[in-house]
Design a protein around this motif. Sequence first.
Motif, PDB file in Angstrom:
ATOM      1  N   TRP A 157      42.862  38.514  40.313  1.00 46.57           N
ATOM      2  CA  TRP A 157      42.166  39.108  41.463  1.00 46.57           C
ATOM      3  C   TRP A 157      41.131  40.118  40.984  1.00 46.57           C
ATOM      4  CZ3 TRP A 157      42.571  36.421  45.566  1.00 46.57           C
ATOM      5  CH2 TRP A 157      43.770  35.831  45.966  1.00 46.57           C
ATOM      6  N   SER A 158      39.937  40.065  41.541  1.00 41.37           N
ATOM      7  CA  SER A 158      38.913  41.063  41.200  1.00 41.37           C
ATOM      8  C   SER A 158      39.351  42.410  41.778  1.00 41.37           C
ATOM      9  CB  SER A 158      37.565  40.670  41.805  1.00 41.37           C
ATOM     10  OG  SER A 158      37.618  40.788  43.215  1.00 41.37           O
ATOM     11  N   LYS A 159      38.767  43.478  41.215  1.00 40.13           N
ATOM     12  CA  LYS A 159      39.125  44.819  41.686  1.00 40.13           C
ATOM     13  C   LYS A 159      38.783  44.975  43.175  1.00 40.13           C
ATOM     14  CE  LYS A 159      38.588  49.332  39.639  1.00 40.13           C
ATOM     15  NZ  LYS A 159      37.683  50.101  38.809  1.00 40.13           N
ATOM     16  N   ARG A 160      37.575  44.450  43.553  1.00 42.58           N
ATOM     17  CA  ARG A 160      37.165  44.679  44.948  1.00 42.58           C
ATOM     18  C   ARG A 160      38.026  43.890  45.944  1.00 42.58           C
ATOM     19  NH1 ARG A 160      32.456  41.884  43.221  1.00 42.58           N
ATOM     20  NH2 ARG A 160      32.526  39.701  43.858  1.00 42.58           N
ATOM     21  N   SER A 161      38.662  42.788  45.456  1.00 45.68           N
ATOM     22  CA  SER A 161      39.467  41.986  46.391  1.00 45.68           C
ATOM     23  C   SER A 161      40.737  42.730  46.821  1.00 45.68           C
ATOM     24  CB  SER A 161      39.834  40.641  45.758  1.00 45.68           C
ATOM     25  OG  SER A 161      40.802  40.832  44.745  1.00 45.68           O
ATOM     26  N   LEU A 162      41.106  43.779  46.066  1.00 45.44           N
ATOM     27  CA  LEU A 162      42.319  44.531  46.396  1.00 45.44           C
ATOM     28  C   LEU A 162      42.051  45.637  47.418  1.00 45.44           C
ATOM     29  CD1 LEU A 162      43.719  44.688  42.738  1.00 45.44           C
ATOM     30  CD2 LEU A 162      44.278  43.036  44.531  1.00 45.44           C
TER      31      LEU A 162
END
Length: 357
Positions: A157-162
């Motif tokens: 998961w990308s950082k921004r997706s969290l």
Amino acid sequence: MIKYLGSKRLLIPGIEAVMNSLPFKGSVIDLFSGTSRVGLSMKQLGWKVILNDWNQYARVISTAHVVCDEDRSKEVHELINLLESAPSVDGWFTETYCRKSRYFTPENGIRIEGIREFIETLDLDDELKCVAICSVMEAADRVDSTVGVQMAYLKQWSKRSLQTLKLRPPSLVKQSEFGKASAHCMEAQEAASKLVADVAYLDPPYNQHKYIGNYHVWQTLVQWDQPEVYGIACKRVECREKRSDFNSKPGIQGAMNRLIENLQCEVKIISFSNEGYLPRTDMESLLLDHGKLQVLSRAHDRYVGAKIGIHAPSGKKVGQVSHLKNTEFLYVLGEVDLSSGICEEAGWKMESPLQTG
Ligand SMILES: C[S@@+](CC[C@H](N)C(=O)[O-])C[C@H]1O[C@@H](n2cnc3c(N)ncnc32)[C@H](O)[C@@H]1O
């Protein structure tokens, strides 16, 4: 606005400089509108804007950002607040794009799905419905787990997706004194034969990559259907079939020629890159048949994939990207005086045309 291949965010000052060099103001067509950034900047300059793009998600974006006028701001803010309270739904969208593929975390997926389902239950006119769908699309884009295209998603998961999904209203602009903006969803040739304006801005695709394949999740979010999908990327089956002449090396020159011939506009501004299917010499000889031609150029960073580099499936860096910059051209066709230096001030260089006609 959404991340978009070929978006002209950085080129807008040059396009504005050309528009500001014209001795008149009136209407302008943005024939391949994409994110609608260019159309929005034209509206901010006071032009009546007519937008077109054959992908439906682009018509939704254009309607939300450009067609909808400032006097609807209050309604728009109330609508966005209402959407934030929509209940989550864990259905086809979450299963397809958050579990079978992984564009968004399931936590954000159920919110996207819930808000989009809720929009269907509201009695909204076309402008407000587009504002609502566009706000979900842009919120989803801010928490996606891709490198900017939906051909693939990241392994982790990308950082921004969290981050938590959050809706934002568009910043609306007041209507032009020359008339209300409109947004269309036609193939470019049809649009060129039906839409009339003083100026046309043309920003066609310049290589084989099809936009519907890169942004298929947005198409589904707009159509709100449950299409048959294929492959790891879960693309809509229509991505296989929909073909643009502008994505074809043998097709683009004829298509561009027909477009220029059919467009009923005094001035035409064409964006193209030195990496596109039409080399500068071919583009110039084609355009010179249709009137006075001036050429502007500017170095531009290549898309993010070029910076990330080439990797083996193991994640190991394996190859060299040949270059990180390309040259963007603005071809200006028609009686426009660009000698005031305004384009140079915006960072663009006047080129001598390669062809003499
Ligand atoms: C380079 S992008 C435009 C980007 C836009 N200027 C921006 O700043 O966001 C090209 C656009 O052309 C559209 N397109 C491709 N083929 C088309 C066709 N035959 N007719 C109409 N639109 C087309 C794509 O959907 C895409 O949005």
